[in-house]
Design an enzyme around this catalytic site. Structure first.
Site, PDB file in Angstrom:
ATOM      1  N   HIS A   1      -0.396   4.644  -2.394  1.00 25.69           N
ATOM      2  CA  HIS A   1       0.948   4.168  -1.978  1.00 25.69           C
ATOM      3  C   HIS A   1       0.983   5.925  -0.969  1.00 25.69           C
ATOM      4  O   HIS A   1       0.040   7.140  -1.477  1.00 25.69           O
ATOM      5  CB  HIS A   1       1.836   5.109  -3.051  1.00 25.69           C
ATOM      6  CG  HIS A   1       2.966   4.809  -2.814  1.00 25.69           C
ATOM      7  ND1 HIS A   1       4.155   3.876  -2.627  1.00 25.69           N
ATOM      8  CD2 HIS A   1       3.841   6.159  -2.761  1.00 25.69           C
ATOM      9  CE1 HIS A   1       5.180   4.826  -1.991  1.00 25.69           C
ATOM     10  NE2 HIS A   1       5.523   5.769  -2.077  1.00 25.69           N
TER      11      HIS A   1
ATOM     12  N   GLY B   1      -3.869  -3.581   7.474  1.00 27.43           N
ATOM     13  CA  GLY B   1      -4.738  -3.467   7.095  1.00 27.43           C
ATOM     14  C   GLY B   1      -5.966  -3.049   7.290  1.00 27.43           C
ATOM     15  O   GLY B   1      -7.505  -3.394   6.797  1.00 27.43           O
TER      16      GLY B   1
ATOM     17  N   ASN C   1      -3.271   0.700  -6.450  1.00 34.88           N
ATOM     18  CA  ASN C   1      -2.543   0.395  -5.586  1.00 34.88           C
ATOM     19  C   ASN C   1      -2.523   1.787  -5.009  1.00 34.88           C
ATOM     20  O   ASN C   1      -2.890   2.741  -5.425  1.00 34.88           O
ATOM     21  CB  ASN C   1      -0.975   0.609  -6.435  1.00 34.88           C
ATOM     22  CG  ASN C   1       0.309   0.174  -5.315  1.00 34.88           C
ATOM     23  OD1 ASN C   1       0.024  -0.507  -3.682  1.00 34.88           O
ATOM     24  ND2 ASN C   1       0.907   1.059  -4.761  1.00 34.88           N
TER      25      ASN C   1
ATOM     26  N   LYS D   1       9.460  -9.172  -4.855  1.00 38.14           N
ATOM     27  CA  LYS D   1       8.766  -8.941  -6.345  1.00 38.14           C
ATOM     28  C   LYS D   1       7.438 -10.581  -6.179  1.00 38.14           C
ATOM     29  O   LYS D   1       7.526 -11.821  -5.316  1.00 38.14           O
ATOM     30  CB  LYS D   1       9.251  -9.353  -7.274  1.00 38.14           C
ATOM     31  CG  LYS D   1      10.000 -10.743  -7.261  1.00 38.14           C
ATOM     32  CD  LYS D   1      10.674 -10.110  -8.539  1.00 38.14           C
ATOM     33  CE  LYS D   1      12.218 -11.580  -9.259  1.00 38.14           C
ATOM     34  NZ  LYS D   1      12.564 -11.147 -10.624  1.00 38.14           N
TER      35      LYS D   1
ATOM     36  N   MET E   1       3.994  -5.621  -0.173  1.00 36.00           N
ATOM     37  CA  MET E   1       5.005  -5.265  -0.202  1.00 36.00           C
ATOM     38  C   MET E   1       5.419  -5.534  -1.064  1.00 36.00           C
ATOM     39  O   MET E   1       6.896  -6.342  -0.586  1.00 36.00           O
ATOM     40  CB  MET E   1       5.657  -5.133   0.761  1.00 36.00           C
ATOM     41  CG  MET E   1       4.912  -4.299   1.741  1.00 36.00           C
ATOM     42  SD  MET E   1       4.170  -2.821   1.812  1.00 36.00           S
ATOM     43  CE  MET E   1       5.203  -1.760   2.166  1.00 36.00           C
ATOM     44  N   ARG E   2       4.932  -5.868  -2.508  1.00 37.72           N
ATOM     45  CA  ARG E   2       5.726  -7.056  -3.673  1.00 37.72           C
ATOM     46  C   ARG E   2       5.354  -6.444  -4.673  1.00 37.72           C
ATOM     47  O   ARG E   2       4.527  -5.433  -4.902  1.00 37.72           O
ATOM     48  CB  ARG E   2       4.906  -8.564  -3.552  1.00 37.72           C
ATOM     49  CG  ARG E   2       5.805  -9.066  -2.492  1.00 37.72           C
ATOM     50  CD  ARG E   2       5.177 -10.465  -2.973  1.00 37.72           C
ATOM     51  NE  ARG E   2       5.774 -11.288  -1.600  1.00 37.72           N
ATOM     52  CZ  ARG E   2       7.031 -11.913  -0.758  1.00 37.72           C
ATOM     53  NH1 ARG E   2       7.729 -12.055  -2.823  1.00 37.72           N
ATOM     54  NH2 ARG E   2       7.205 -12.332  -0.301  1.00 37.72           N
TER      55      ARG E   2
END
Ligand code: GAR
Length: 213
Positions: free
Chosen positions: A119, A20, A117, A73, A100-101
């Site tokens: 990345h 986090g 998101n 997922k 992490m889905r």
């Protein structure tokens, strides 16, 4: 995207599975008034994820929400549970911060164009897991991070913000990841500022950040 009452800040939910640190950068930016955003809840698919503790420490409602039987997922009953909690907290937008889905159609439809998101790579290079290792293994000279709108793909979707870092001769996966994360903590608030002030316009795959509409 609407906010009700006198508080015009964007009501944001943060979803994460890990430490986090990105949530922390978002909370700090909100608290300092740097971005017109209010984090209304933090949800995690990992019961003891530190992201939940950070949220509670910052006075933000935080819940473990069972994501269901799939490991990678969010689909079916698990997805429905997430949508229900997001609606419960009145979220207007969603920030995936180390979640992490792969999110699927149900959540995408519920928050169309309002899911971001982060990345740890300069997409479209190195999608998937441990991208900083992929960059090192590939011999990339420049690495970085990307904040993008989420679509049906894996780490695809229109790019909102990117920040680059050089790959150094003596970098290890750990040192490179740490430098990328420093940039993530600048990039996420920057992307949220644009989203919250309605400066994000999507034209095909391109995101343009112009004057407030
Ligand atoms: C971040 O480095 C983020 O880019 C990465 O997980 C980390 C979460 O860190 N996300 C992905 O790899 C998604 N494909 P945090 O929990 O400290 O914010």
């Amino acid at each position: 995207m609407t906010s009700t009452g006198t508080d015009s800040r964007l009501k944001l939910a943060v979803l994460g599975s890990g430490r986090g640190t990105n949530l922390q950068s978002i909370m700090d930016a909100c608290a300092g008034g740097a971005i017109p955003v209010q984090v209304v809840c933090v949800l995690s698919d990992v019961k003891d994820a530190y992201i939940l503790e950070r949220a509670r420490h910052g006075g933000i409602p935080a819940e473990f929400v069972d994501a269901g039987p799939f490991r990678t997922k969010l689909e079916g009953a698990g997805e429905k549970r997430y949508i229900e909690r997001l609606r419960h907290y009145g979220a207007e937008a969603v920030a995936l911060a180390g979640f992490m889905r792969i999110v699927k159609r149900g959540l995408l439809d519920a928050f169309r164009g309002r899911i971001l998101n982060i990345h740890p790579a300069l997409l479209p290079a190195f999608p998937g897991l441990e991208s900083w290792k992929q960059a090192l293994d590939y011999g990339a000279k420049v690495a970085g991070c990307t904040v993008h709108l989420v679509d049906e793909g894996t780490d695809t979707g229109p790019i909102v913000v990117q920040r680059a870092v050089p790959v150094l001769e003596d970098d290890t996966p750990e040192t490179l990841h740490a430098r990328i994360q420093e940039q993530e903590h600048i990039a996420y608030p920057e992307a949220l500022r644009a989203l919250a002030s309605r400066r994000v316009r999507i034209e095909g795959r391109r995101v343009r950040m112009g004057q407030k509409a």
